[in-house]
Design an enzyme around this catalytic site. Structure first.
Site, PDB file in Angstrom:
ATOM      1  N   ARG A  27       0.843  -1.191   0.000  1.00  0.00           N
ATOM      2  CA  ARG A  27       0.000   0.000   0.000  1.00  0.00           C
ATOM      3  C   ARG A  27       0.882   1.245   0.000  1.00  0.00           C
ATOM      4  NH1 ARG A  27      -1.676   0.895   4.307  1.00  0.00           N
ATOM      5  NH2 ARG A  27      -1.119  -0.882   5.594  1.00  0.00           N
ATOM      6  N   TYR A 176      -1.714  -3.620  -6.636  1.00  0.00           N
ATOM      7  CA  TYR A 176      -1.432  -4.433  -5.453  1.00  0.00           C
ATOM      8  C   TYR A 176      -2.444  -4.271  -4.325  1.00  0.00           C
ATOM      9  CZ  TYR A 176       1.455  -7.368  -2.548  1.00  0.00           C
ATOM     10  OH  TYR A 176       1.911  -8.424  -1.798  1.00  0.00           O
ATOM     11  N   GLY A 177      -2.881  -5.357  -3.746  1.00  0.00           N
ATOM     12  CA  GLY A 177      -3.614  -5.412  -2.477  1.00  0.00           C
ATOM     13  C   GLY A 177      -4.596  -4.282  -2.242  1.00  0.00           C
ATOM     14  N   GLY A 178      -4.415  -3.646  -1.098  1.00  0.00           N
ATOM     15  CA  GLY A 178      -5.346  -2.596  -0.681  1.00  0.00           C
ATOM     16  C   GLY A 178      -5.409  -1.421  -1.642  1.00  0.00           C
ATOM     17  N   LYS A 185      -9.652  -2.015   2.048  1.00  0.00           N
ATOM     18  CA  LYS A 185      -9.320  -0.836   2.860  1.00  0.00           C
ATOM     19  C   LYS A 185     -10.120   0.393   2.415  1.00  0.00           C
ATOM     20  CE  LYS A 185      -6.167  -3.272   4.924  1.00  0.00           C
ATOM     21  NZ  LYS A 185      -6.406  -3.733   6.287  1.00  0.00           N
ATOM     22  N   HIS A 205     -10.591  -1.724  11.812  1.00  0.00           N
ATOM     23  CA  HIS A 205      -9.510  -2.600  11.331  1.00  0.00           C
ATOM     24  C   HIS A 205      -9.290  -3.702  12.366  1.00  0.00           C
ATOM     25  CE1 HIS A 205      -5.014  -2.830   9.914  1.00  0.00           C
ATOM     26  NE2 HIS A 205      -5.769  -3.678   9.251  1.00  0.00           N
ATOM     27  N   SER A 227      -1.224  -3.166  10.707  1.00  0.00           N
ATOM     28  CA  SER A 227      -0.979  -4.146   9.648  1.00  0.00           C
ATOM     29  C   SER A 227       0.247  -5.001   9.959  1.00  0.00           C
ATOM     30  CB  SER A 227      -0.741  -3.409   8.330  1.00  0.00           C
ATOM     31  OG  SER A 227      -1.822  -2.563   8.061  1.00  0.00           O
ATOM     32  N   CYS A 229       0.845  -7.323  12.166  1.00  0.00           N
ATOM     33  CA  CYS A 229       1.208  -7.551  13.576  1.00  0.00           C
ATOM     34  C   CYS A 229       0.582  -8.836  14.110  1.00  0.00           C
ATOM     35  CB  CYS A 229       0.735  -6.395  14.450  1.00  0.00           C
ATOM     36  SG  CYS A 229       1.792  -4.957  14.352  1.00  0.00           S
ATOM     37  N   ASP A 252      -9.528  -9.216   9.490  1.00  0.00           N
ATOM     38  CA  ASP A 252      -8.993  -7.876   9.176  1.00  0.00           C
ATOM     39  C   ASP A 252      -9.970  -6.729   9.416  1.00  0.00           C
ATOM     40  OD1 ASP A 252      -6.731  -6.372   8.232  1.00  0.00           O
ATOM     41  OD2 ASP A 252      -7.779  -6.052   6.348  1.00  0.00           O
ATOM     42  N   ARG A 348       1.918 -12.008  -0.057  1.00  0.00           N
ATOM     43  CA  ARG A 348       0.593 -12.297   0.518  1.00  0.00           C
ATOM     44  C   ARG A 348      -0.022 -13.563  -0.049  1.00  0.00           C
ATOM     45  NH1 ARG A 348      -1.750  -8.226   4.119  1.00  0.00           N
ATOM     46  NH2 ARG A 348      -0.233  -6.549   4.132  1.00  0.00           N
ATOM     47  N   GLY A 473      -0.173 -19.861  19.788  1.00  0.00           N
ATOM     48  CA  GLY A 473      -1.208 -20.633  20.473  1.00  0.00           C
ATOM     49  C   GLY A 473      -1.278 -20.360  21.970  1.00  0.00           C
ATOM     50  N   ASN A 475      -1.235 -17.587  23.333  1.00  0.00           N
ATOM     51  CA  ASN A 475      -2.027 -16.379  23.619  1.00  0.00           C
ATOM     52  C   ASN A 475      -3.417 -16.713  24.163  1.00  0.00           C
ATOM     53  OD1 ASN A 475       0.095 -14.787  22.841  1.00  0.00           O
ATOM     54  ND2 ASN A 475      -0.599 -14.560  20.720  1.00  0.00           N
TER      55      ASN A 475
HETATM   56  C1  OXD Z   1      -3.102  -4.312   5.792  1.00  0.00           C
HETATM   57  C2  OXD Z   1      -3.790  -5.453   5.168  1.00  0.00           C
HETATM   58  O1  OXD Z   1      -2.156  -3.779   5.205  1.00  0.00           O
HETATM   59  O2  OXD Z   1      -4.685  -6.018   5.808  1.00  0.00           O
HETATM   60  O3  OXD Z   1      -3.512  -3.934   6.893  1.00  0.00           O
HETATM   61  O4  OXD Z   1      -3.478  -5.802   4.013  1.00  0.00           O
HETATM   62 MN    MN Z   2      -5.185  -4.986   7.595  1.00  0.00          MN
END
Ligand code: OXD
Ligand code: MN
Length: 564
Positions: A27, A176-178, A185, A205, A227, A229, A252, A348, A473, A475
């Site tokens: 992004r 790409y992606g988002g 997003k 989010h 993102s 994490c 997400d 991804r 696990g 957690n």
């Molecule tokens: C992000 C995603 O970047 O979910 O947060 O792709």
């Molecule tokens: Mn995300």
């Protein structure tokens, strides 16, 4: 495949690999803008006119000029696809419809995984409102430059623009992606966030998951982490404690509203997972790995000579000597420094949610699932205990506004700097963040069951840079403590920064944990941290800081300053 964009992985049915132009891999926050007549509908009144880091405003005139410069003729010689899609189950009262025009076939395929694409959309749409999404890779034919990896893009001209008043998204130059799967997003967070503000609900989010304890009691949580994490990993954890079951609703995005009984209900508007590949393996996320056995698209990962995928983290799951081709098409051997890393750090997987073996039977329930707890968190190597519980809703909103995390590869930032990412929404805000915080505060009303709010940090390290908590696990032990707190068990004690577990109240049987270090609240660290948070909020949110939040800041800061 005929055009060379996708390549079949022979090891798994109906699974494909895609390599992008290496200039189009994440992004682009610096080119993500929100258009409004009034600048301060989008940005906050920052101190002394400091540049906004929370949302980037574009004026209607500049927006018009940006579109005129880019769009006329931009799809010349290409196929234009019309994608009708629903965010949320088709026809559910909580769902919203979008239509995306795009000239990228990759986007069509990924939208079919990530959203619900169907002819039925036209039927249920009728005369209702829908979100208009316009996307182009920005490469009209004939192209007069070399296309890399059969991936057309136009990095110099990237813009991802939102017009919340018109319920419209316009994206140019990136596939790409988002940046290009506009349901995610752009729509489900930035535009839906603004619709939610207008209509009194929340677009966040957040993952959505449930935990059932050995007594058979089930509770649902949502969790907001910046993102990359570990939201996907938490949403699908395989609990290590016997007798516990976790089920996934989403990884997400959560759309949430209070029902007439005052219960907060959440739906996952998505239909698939767009997860970070590196680090995902049978140890860290066996359920994601199960979801990746068929019907997926892998982007910017490496490939093994036997037609499988590979990324950093899978070293123990493939033959050590197998030849590998990196995401850049170079040869690679496990353990070698040459051509490392094999996969882009923001590579991804795109997988249909129904492939995940622990999807909750209610994951598509139009009514949503009832939320008992909201969890914030980030990657905080220093100072921040494993879990903090907010004293009340207002304090919880403040804990969310305080979220910071080490930079990740999900956007263009470099290095391990600790960045503010309030509510894990910094990149995804569609309107003034001060108003957003006020909206959160306004959620608390008489007769509503306000969920408890927590902050977690799985990533604290000791002096030798070793993680103090095993994570993944394990957690479940923290989730179990939270469930008991929701039920009112007396297992928390006050500190200057919020409630923390009483010593021994989290089940650590079988683990070798340094409780004191894991839960310590170092006064010097917190003093400088809270002063820095004040500077940040005063600079970035300025006069838009809601008065109630300001008093939370004053209250917590005074307590931290008094710490010895
Ligand atoms: C992000 C995603 O970047 O979910 O947060 O792709
Ligand atoms: Mn995300």
């Amino acid at each position: 495949m005929e055009r060379g964009t996708l390549h079949k992985l022979t090891k798994y049915p109906n699974t494909y690999i895609c390599r992008t132009d290496p200039r189009d891999v994440a992004r682009v926050e610096s080119r993500t803008v929100v258009c409004s007549v009034d600048r301060y509908a989008t940005e906050c009144h920052t101190k002394d006119g400091a540049a906004s880091q929370l949302a980037h405003w574009i004026s209607p005139e500049n927006m018009d000029a940006a579109m005129q410069e880019r769009f006329p003729g931009c799809m010349a010689g290409r196929m234009m696809y019309v994608i009708p899609f629903s965010m949320g189950p088709i026809g559910s009262p909580l769902s919203k419809i979008g239509v995306e025009l795009t000239d990228s076939n990759y986007v069509v395929l990924c939208m079919r995984l990530m959203t619900r694409v169907s002819h039925d959309i036209w039927r249920v749409l009728g005369n209702n409102e829908f979100v208009r999404c316009l996307h182009s890779v920005g490469c009209p034919r004939p192209v007069n430059y070399r296309v890399v990896n059969h991936w057309s893009c136009n990095p110099e001209k990237v813009i991802i623009a939102h017009m919340p008043d018109d319920r419209m998204v316009v994206s140019y130059g990136s596939g790409y992606g988002g940046n290009s799967l506009l349901g995610k997003k752009c729509f489900a967070l930035r535009i839906a966030g603004r619709i939610a503000y207008d209509e009194g609900w929340m677009a966040e989010h957040m993952l959505i998951m449930s935990v059932t304890n050995p007594k058979g009691v089930e509770k649902f949580f949502v969790a907001a982490f910046p993102s990359a994490c570990g939201k996907t990993n938490l949403a699908m954890i395989q609990p290590t404690l016997p007798g516990y079951t976790v089920r996934c609703v989403g990884d997400d995005i959560a759309w949430m509203r209070f029902n007439k009984d005052g219960q907060l209900m959440a739906i996952n508007p998505e239909n698939g997972f767009f997860g970070v590949a590196p680090g995902t393996n049978h140890q860290t996320n066996p359920n994601a790995m199960a979801a990746l056995q068929r019907d997926c698209i892998l982007t910017n990962v490496a490939e093994t000579a036997d037609g499988g995928y590979f990324w950093e983290g899978l070293e123990d799951e493939v033959d050590k000597d197998i030849p590998i081709t990196t995401w850049l098409g170079k040869p690679y051997k496990i353990g070698s420094k040459e051509n490392y890393p094999s996969s882009h750090p923001n590579s991804r997987f795109t997988a249909p949610a129904k492939n995940c073996p622990i999807m909750h039977p209610k994951w598509e329930d139009p009514a949503g699932v009832p939320i008992s707890g909201i969890i914030f968190g980030g990657r905080r190597p220093e100072g921040v205990p494993l879990v903090i519980e907010a004293e009340d809703w207002k304090h919880g909103v403040f804990l969310g506004a305080q979220v910071k995390s080490e930079a990740t590869a999900a956007a263009e930032f470099k290095g391990k700097q600790i960045m503010h990412d309030p509510m894990a929404m910094r990149p995804f805000l569609g309107y003034n963040f001060g108003k957003y915080l006020q909206h959160w505060l306004d959620m608390e009303k008489p007769g509503r069951k306000m969920p408890k709010i927590f902050h977690v940090n799985w990533f604290r390290k000791d002096q030798n840079e070793k993680f103090l908590w095993p994570g993944f696990g394990e957690n479940i032990r923290v989730l179990d403590w939270m469930m008991r707190r929701v039920d009112g068990e007396d297992i928390a004690e006050p500190t200057a920064v919020g409630l923390v577990p009483k010593e021994g109240s989290i089940n650590t049987d079988g683990l070798n944990i340094n409780w004191k270090e894991l839960f310590s609240i170092p006064p010097d660290y917190w003093k400088s941290d809270i002063h820095e948070t004040r500077r940040y909020l005063e600079e970035q949110v300025g006069d838009d800081i809601p008065p109630v939040l300001r008093s939370e800041l004053d209250r917590v800061e005074a307590r931290v300053d008094a710490m010895k």
